[in-house]
Each structure stands twice: as structure tokens, then as C-alpha cells.
Design a protein around this motif. Structure first.
Motif, short mmCIF file in Angstrom:
data_model
loop_
_atom_site.label_atom_id
_atom_site.label_comp_id
_atom_site.label_asym_id
_atom_site.label_seq_id
_atom_site.Cartn_x
_atom_site.Cartn_y
_atom_site.Cartn_z
N CYS A 142 1.08 -1.01 -0.11
CA CYS A 142 0.09 0.14 0.07
C CYS A 142 1.16 1.49 -0.10
CB CYS A 142 -0.49 0.03 0.62
SG CYS A 142 -0.14 0.28 3.15
N THR A 143 0.45 1.80 0.21
CA THR A 143 1.27 3.93 0.64
C THR A 143 2.56 3.30 1.83
OG1 THR A 143 -0.48 4.33 -0.60
CG2 THR A 143 0.98 5.73 -0.22
N GLY A 144 1.53 3.76 2.69
CA GLY A 144 2.69 3.61 3.96
C GLY A 144 2.75 2.59 4.50
N ALA B 22 4.91 -4.07 2.02
CA ALA B 22 5.95 -2.93 2.28
C ALA B 22 5.19 -1.20 1.51
CB ALA B 22 6.95 -3.14 1.10
N GLY B 23 5.47 -0.64 1.60
CA GLY B 23 4.56 0.75 1.44
C GLY B 23 5.82 1.57 0.20
N THR B 24 4.53 2.01 -0.94
CA THR B 24 5.68 2.99 -2.04
C THR B 24 6.06 4.26 -1.02
OG1 THR B 24 3.46 4.32 -2.35
CG2 THR B 24 3.76 1.80 -3.91
N HIS B 25 5.47 4.52 -0.59
CA HIS B 25 5.61 5.77 0.37
C HIS B 25 5.63 5.79 1.85
CE1 HIS B 25 4.77 7.32 -3.92
NE2 HIS B 25 5.69 8.21 -3.44
N ALA B 26 6.40 4.48 1.79
CA ALA B 26 6.18 3.69 3.10
C ALA B 26 6.48 5.08 5.00
CB ALA B 26 7.53 3.12 4.29
N LEU B 27 6.08 5.01 5.74
CA LEU B 27 6.54 5.50 6.65
C LEU B 27 7.14 4.87 7.65
CD1 LEU B 27 2.94 6.97 8.36
CD2 LEU B 27 5.20 8.23 6.90
#
Length: 259
Positions: free
Chosen positions: A72-74, A100-105
Motif C-alpha cells: 500500500c502507500t504508508g 511494504a509501502g510505496t511511500h512508507a512511514l
């Protein structure tokens, strides 16, 4: 005209010559005789990059288990929910599930509502509590036998990052929709044709699901799972209600390939 002491001509020089030498330069004279250019500035240091690197996100090359990655994203709401739910169902089959995330926190835990709902749906509380967000990098996709994203934007990102993963990359809801047109027997037959290696069998089953694309009309909008981040508990529950049915279809296809 009154001259200051500094305006007096030096001994041996006429006042006219002294004035000529001290006359301010005209613009034309300046342009005709430019001052030496300043030395070129030193090149700027490269801008720090916050993009993830393969070195920062290692993949265990020695782990040869069939592998599913959720994206997902985060990487703190949807994909870890899918991860821990799939892990609870498939770990006994020897399947490795991670996310994992494409723009992970990076290093953030799952949000509290995501953890609570995942556990309510059957995930292990320890697995949900131990999650830490990671960036998605290409080696993860290359290593995965099945890539399940939470929305079409994540699917596009994954395929751009690793074009070779195209035929085994789906949104979770897309996979579920396509899997519903593929019988368990046909999924098993596709896996059998790939031989006995578990990873090859899972990839073959995923390819069989890919083969269902285009056989039925579908609204692409229905392939996304709503992002609940920083939203109400009700939105988290809606997101989970879109996610959970897809988990059933993934389990059925994976069991057909590996059980």
C-alpha cells in the motif's frame, strides 16, 4: 573649485592629468573593459535522496519459501492488515508473507485501529504488534511469487519498479474478482503443470488467475481498497470489509497450488 587635500596632484604631475586619471569611468568604458570574472562556484553537493535502496531493504536470498508481498502507500494500515491475515491462514503451508509501502512511514507500527480490526478478523496479535513499515524496493518484487496491492496506483508503481512482475501483480480485489472465475481444480491443474517446486507452483497458479483478465466486464473503481489513514474507525471498518473477502480467494488459490 575647491579641492580636498586628496584631490591635489602629486608632485611632478599636472592638475589636468591628475583629474583625467581620477575621472569616474563611463558605462561604455566599463563594458569595454570588464572586470575579471569571478571564479566559478564550487559545485553543490548532491541533494540528499530519501528514495529507498536495495541495500537498505535486504531480501533474504536464502529463504526459498513461496512468497507473497502486500503493498500500500504508508505500510501502516491496509497492506499490513492483509499481510497478517494472510500469514495467519497460510503460514502452515510454508508461505512467507510480508508487506511494504510505496511511500512508507519507515519503522512506524500499524495504526491502532488497523491492529485491532486485524486481530478481530483472525490475525495473530503478536504479528500485528511487531509490524514496522518498510519501503517497497525492486528486489522484494523480483523475489515475490505473488504481489497483492491495495489499489491500482500501487499496482502501477510495482510494475514500473519491476516490469517482470507484471503477470503476478494484482490489486487484492482484482485478484479476488478474477479468482472467482477460476475453479480450484483449474488452479491446481496449472500448478501441477509447473512441477513440484512450491514457488513455481504458486507462480503458475497466479498466472492462471492472470489468464482470467478480460473474460468478464468489471468496474476498475471496484479494484481499490479505501485508505483509512487518519480517518474514522468506521472508515477502517469499511476498508477491512473491502479487504477481507479477497483474503478468502487468495487462500483458496494458494491452497490449490500448495496443499
Amino acid at each position: 573649485m575647491i579641492f580636498r587635500s586628496s584631490d591635489r596632484a602629486p608632485e611632478g604631475m599636472s592638475r589636468r592629468e591628475w583629474r583625467r586619471r581620477n575621472k569616474p569611468a563611463t558605462p561604455a568604458e566599463v563594458s569595454a573593459d570588464p572586470a575579471p570574472s569571478a571564479p566559478a562556484p564550487a559545485p553543490l553537493a548532491p541533494r540528499p535522496s530519501f528514495a529507498p535502496t536495495a541495500q537498505a531493504q535486504p531480501v533474504d536470498a536464502d529463504d526459498d519459501r513461496p512468497t507473497i508481498i502486500t503493498v500500500c502507500t504508508g505500510n501502516i494500515c491496509r497492506s499490513p492488515m492483509a499481510e497478517v491475515l494472510l500469514r495467519a491462514r497460510l503460514e502452515q503451508l510454508g508461505v512467507r508473507v510480508h508487506s511494504a509501502g510505496t511511500h512508507a512511514l519507515v519503522d512506524h507500527e500499524m495504526t491502532e485501529p488497523a491492529q485491532e480490526i486485524a486481530v478481530e478478523l483472525g490475525a495473530d496479535a503478536g504479528a500485528a504488534g511487531a509490524h514496522h513499515a518498510r519501503y517497497l524496493v525492486e528486489p522484494m518484487l523480483r523475489d515475490a511469487d505473488l504481489v497483492l496491492t491495495m489499489a491500482r496506483e500501487h499496482r502501477s508503481h510495482a510494475v514500473q519498479l519491476s516490469p517482470g512482475a507484471l503477470k503476478r501483480t494484482f490489486t487484492l480485489r482484482e485478484f479476488a474478482r478474477l479468482a472467482q472465475t477460476l475453479s480450484t481444480e483449474d488452479a491446481r491443474a496449472a500448478a501441477d503443470a509447473a512441477g513440484t517446486d512450491p514457488r513455481a507452483r504458486l507462480r503458475a497458479a497466479a498466472l492462471a488467475v492472470t489468464g482470467q483478465r478480460g473474460l468478464a466486464q468489471a468496474d476498475p473503481e471496484q479494484d481499490d481498497i479505501i485508505d483509512p489513514y487518519r480517518r474514522s474507525r468506521e472508515t477502517y471498518e469499511l476498508s477491512a470489509s473491502q479487504l477481507a473477502p479477497g483474503i478468502d480467494d487468495v487462500e483458496r488459490i494458494v491452497r490449490a497450488a500448495l496443499a
